[in-house]
Design an enzyme around this catalytic site. Structure first.
Site, PDB file in Angstrom:
ATOM      1  N   CYS A  75     -22.207 -13.897  15.555  1.00 44.19           N
ATOM      2  CA  CYS A  75     -22.614 -14.259  14.192  1.00 44.19           C
ATOM      3  C   CYS A  75     -23.387 -15.570  14.237  1.00 44.19           C
ATOM      4  O   CYS A  75     -23.077 -16.465  15.017  1.00 44.19           O
ATOM      5  CB  CYS A  75     -21.379 -14.394  13.308  1.00 44.19           C
ATOM      6  SG  CYS A  75     -21.756 -14.753  11.581  1.00 44.19           S
ATOM      7  N   GLU A 151     -30.874 -16.411   1.844  1.00 45.63           N
ATOM      8  CA  GLU A 151     -31.165 -17.464   0.870  1.00 45.63           C
ATOM      9  C   GLU A 151     -32.632 -17.864   0.958  1.00 45.63           C
ATOM     10  O   GLU A 151     -33.181 -17.995   2.056  1.00 45.63           O
ATOM     11  CB  GLU A 151     -30.264 -18.675   1.122  1.00 45.63           C
ATOM     12  CG  GLU A 151     -30.285 -19.717   0.018  1.00 45.63           C
ATOM     13  CD  GLU A 151     -29.108 -20.686   0.100  1.00 45.63           C
ATOM     14  OE1 GLU A 151     -27.972 -20.269  -0.188  1.00 45.63           O
ATOM     15  OE2 GLU A 151     -29.338 -21.852   0.479  1.00 45.63           O
ATOM     16  N   HIS A 165     -27.843 -15.304   7.329  1.00 42.96           N
ATOM     17  CA  HIS A 165     -26.575 -15.474   8.037  1.00 42.96           C
ATOM     18  C   HIS A 165     -25.943 -14.100   8.189  1.00 42.96           C
ATOM     19  O   HIS A 165     -25.564 -13.477   7.196  1.00 42.96           O
ATOM     20  CB  HIS A 165     -25.646 -16.404   7.245  1.00 42.96           C
ATOM     21  CG  HIS A 165     -24.275 -16.553   7.842  1.00 42.96           C
ATOM     22  ND1 HIS A 165     -23.168 -16.846   7.074  1.00 42.96           N
ATOM     23  CD2 HIS A 165     -23.835 -16.451   9.124  1.00 42.96           C
ATOM     24  CE1 HIS A 165     -22.104 -16.915   7.857  1.00 42.96           C
ATOM     25  NE2 HIS A 165     -22.485 -16.672   9.100  1.00 42.96           N
ATOM     26  N   HIS A 257     -22.979 -18.750  16.520  1.00 48.20           N
ATOM     27  CA  HIS A 257     -21.841 -19.682  16.464  1.00 48.20           C
ATOM     28  C   HIS A 257     -20.491 -19.038  16.772  1.00 48.20           C
ATOM     29  O   HIS A 257     -19.461 -19.644  16.516  1.00 48.20           O
ATOM     30  CB  HIS A 257     -21.802 -20.424  15.122  1.00 48.20           C
ATOM     31  CG  HIS A 257     -21.887 -19.562  13.897  1.00 48.20           C
ATOM     32  ND1 HIS A 257     -22.844 -19.758  12.931  1.00 48.20           N
ATOM     33  CD2 HIS A 257     -21.130 -18.541  13.472  1.00 48.20           C
ATOM     34  CE1 HIS A 257     -22.682 -18.873  11.955  1.00 48.20           C
ATOM     35  NE2 HIS A 257     -21.631 -18.130  12.262  1.00 48.20           N
ATOM     36  N   HIS A 313     -20.923 -25.432  12.374  1.00 46.33           N
ATOM     37  CA  HIS A 313     -21.730 -24.245  12.052  1.00 46.33           C
ATOM     38  C   HIS A 313     -21.962 -24.094  10.562  1.00 46.33           C
ATOM     39  O   HIS A 313     -22.631 -23.156  10.133  1.00 46.33           O
ATOM     40  CB  HIS A 313     -21.067 -22.984  12.609  1.00 46.33           C
ATOM     41  CG  HIS A 313     -19.971 -22.402  11.765  1.00 46.33           C
ATOM     42  ND1 HIS A 313     -18.929 -23.150  11.257  1.00 46.33           N
ATOM     43  CD2 HIS A 313     -19.751 -21.121  11.347  1.00 46.33           C
ATOM     44  CE1 HIS A 313     -18.123 -22.358  10.560  1.00 46.33           C
ATOM     45  NE2 HIS A 313     -18.591 -21.128  10.598  1.00 46.33           N
ATOM     46  N   GLY A 314     -21.411 -24.990   9.752  1.00 47.38           N
ATOM     47  CA  GLY A 314     -21.586 -24.906   8.312  1.00 47.38           C
ATOM     48  C   GLY A 314     -20.753 -25.957   7.614  1.00 47.38           C
ATOM     49  O   GLY A 314     -20.349 -26.958   8.219  1.00 47.38           O
ATOM     50  N   GLY A 316     -17.761 -25.232   6.073  1.00 48.41           N
ATOM     51  CA  GLY A 316     -16.354 -24.959   6.344  1.00 48.41           C
ATOM     52  C   GLY A 316     -15.545 -24.783   5.072  1.00 48.41           C
ATOM     53  O   GLY A 316     -15.753 -25.508   4.085  1.00 48.41           O
TER      54      GLY A 316
END
Length: 387
Positions: A75, A151, A165, A257, A313-314, A316
């Site tokens: 992913c 997005e 994503h 990730h 990775h983001g 969270g």
């Protein structure tokens, strides 16, 4: 780095102040694995996962742990800059409708298998992949559910971007489930010292089982990348059809990730497990997305060895999916997005699991890893499609 825990067999190095509860317990379990090397790194977006916190990095000596990679193998994120400097709201809505027509969302698949050349080539023994291959041909170019998204965004220079994503869909789930079950079974037979309750059963990389998992995992990483590429092609086409046939597109920034890789760290060849973490070697471009309605960040890695050259990775999660659905205020979350002029995906209470209120503050997450990455662009959301 914010703090170091030294009470376990090896240190736990944290890039956040607020790891607690089950996530902290999982990090302690990692630090007491007999094959864990040097230290455990925990990123600022970390939260509880299966066996291992999402947002953690484990370096292992000769052992690969399926649950330390996770069920959505490979992913990741793909971001593409366009030549557009603006987009009208009506055009934007038309683009979203076109994308929804072209890209199956959630549990939906393509009705017909996609061309063979969209799939990564089959090489070597790939038992589970081969079993799932034909089904996967209907899944490549599909978004999936949960926190997966498409997005449309605007960069600091006003350029329009889009970001995808997505992961390995059911083929990664099947590979992960098969090999985790196998690792649990073999651990019992081998009388492993790792408690079953930790959910961290591993496979020796030099065993037949370990080699098989590593090959199949690697295929799923390639599949996930090909899946994002297929989605990006459809998004590009939607922009060309609905906005302008003269749009040009830069090369994508694409990162994974959830994977394991053989790397050299602290003078030792180790298997680095990044579960909800992104590689950030010196100069390497990466993507750290925010939650729905918050900024995303394009970054450049600084190659910090203390994080095993990794970053978050983001944003969270700060609350679970059911907790978000129960506790967040639907009207508030919708007003928050509408006040920013974002075409959003919050329709009903069920959608609150992916509302901004369910996630950590992305600005704080970025601030906590200034020793891991430098920001090269900030992407502001204009419209989002959720799986």
């Amino acid at each position: 780095m914010k703090q170091t825990i030294t009470s376990e067999a090896i240190p736990i190095k944290l890039w956040l102040d607020d790891l607690a509860g089950e996530a902290l317990k999982q990090a302690r379990n990692l630090a007491n694995l007999p094959f864990a090397v040097h230290h455990i790194a925990v990123m600022p977006d970390a939260h509880v996962g299966y066996g291992m916190p999402i947002g953690a990095i484990l370096a292992a000596d000769g052992i690969v742990v399926p649950n330390a990679v996770g069920v959505d193998i490979g992913c990741g994120m793909s971001a593409i800059k366009t030549s557009l400097s603006s987009i009208e709201i009506e055009n934007l809505k038309q683009v979203l409708q076109s994308i929804r027509t072209a890209v199956p969302l959630g549990f939906k698949h393509h009705r017909q298998p996609q061309p063979l050349d969209t799939m990564p080539p089959l090489e070597g023994s790939l038992t589970i992949v081969e079993q799932e291959y034909e089904a996967a041909r209907t899944q490549i170019g599909t978004l999936g559910g949960g926190n997966h998204f498409i997005e449309i965004q605007r960069g600091r220079d006003r350029a329009i971007w889009f970001m995808v994503h997505s992961g390995s869909r059911n083929i990664g789930f099947r590979v992960a489930g098969h090999y985790n079950k196998l690792a649990v079974s073999l651990s019992k037979r081998w009388q492993s010292t790792v408690p079953a309750s930790w959910q961290l059963a591993g496979l020796p990389l030099d065993s037949k089982e370990g080699q098989n998992y590593f090959r199949e995992m690697s295929y799923c990483v390639d599949f996930a990348r090909a899946n994002r590429s297929a989605i990006c092609r459809r998004v590009r086409q939607a922009l060309l059809d609905e906005v302008s046939a003269a749009i040009t597109f830069a090369e994508p920034v694409d990162i994974a990730h959830n994977y394991a890789a053989i790397e050299q760290h602290f003078g030792k060849r180790v298997i680095v497990h990044r579960k909800g973490a992104t590689r950030a070697t010196t100069g390497e471009k990466g993507i750290i997305p925010g939650s729905q309605g918050s900024n995303s960040y394009l970054v450049r890695g600084m190659g910090n060895p203390e994080s095993f050259t990794s970053c978050s990775h983001g944003a969270g999660r700060k609350m679970g999916r059911k907790q978000a659905q129960k506790n967040l205020d639907l009207d508030h979350e919708r007003r928050r997005l509408e006040a920013q002029g974002i075409v959003h995906a919050i329709r009903g209470r069920r959608d609150l699991e992916e509302a901004a209120g369910a996630y950590k503050d992305i600005e704080r997450v970025i601030a906590n890893q200034q020793d891991l990455v430098e920001v090269i662009d900030i992407l502001t959301p204009l419209a989002v499609i959720k799986g």
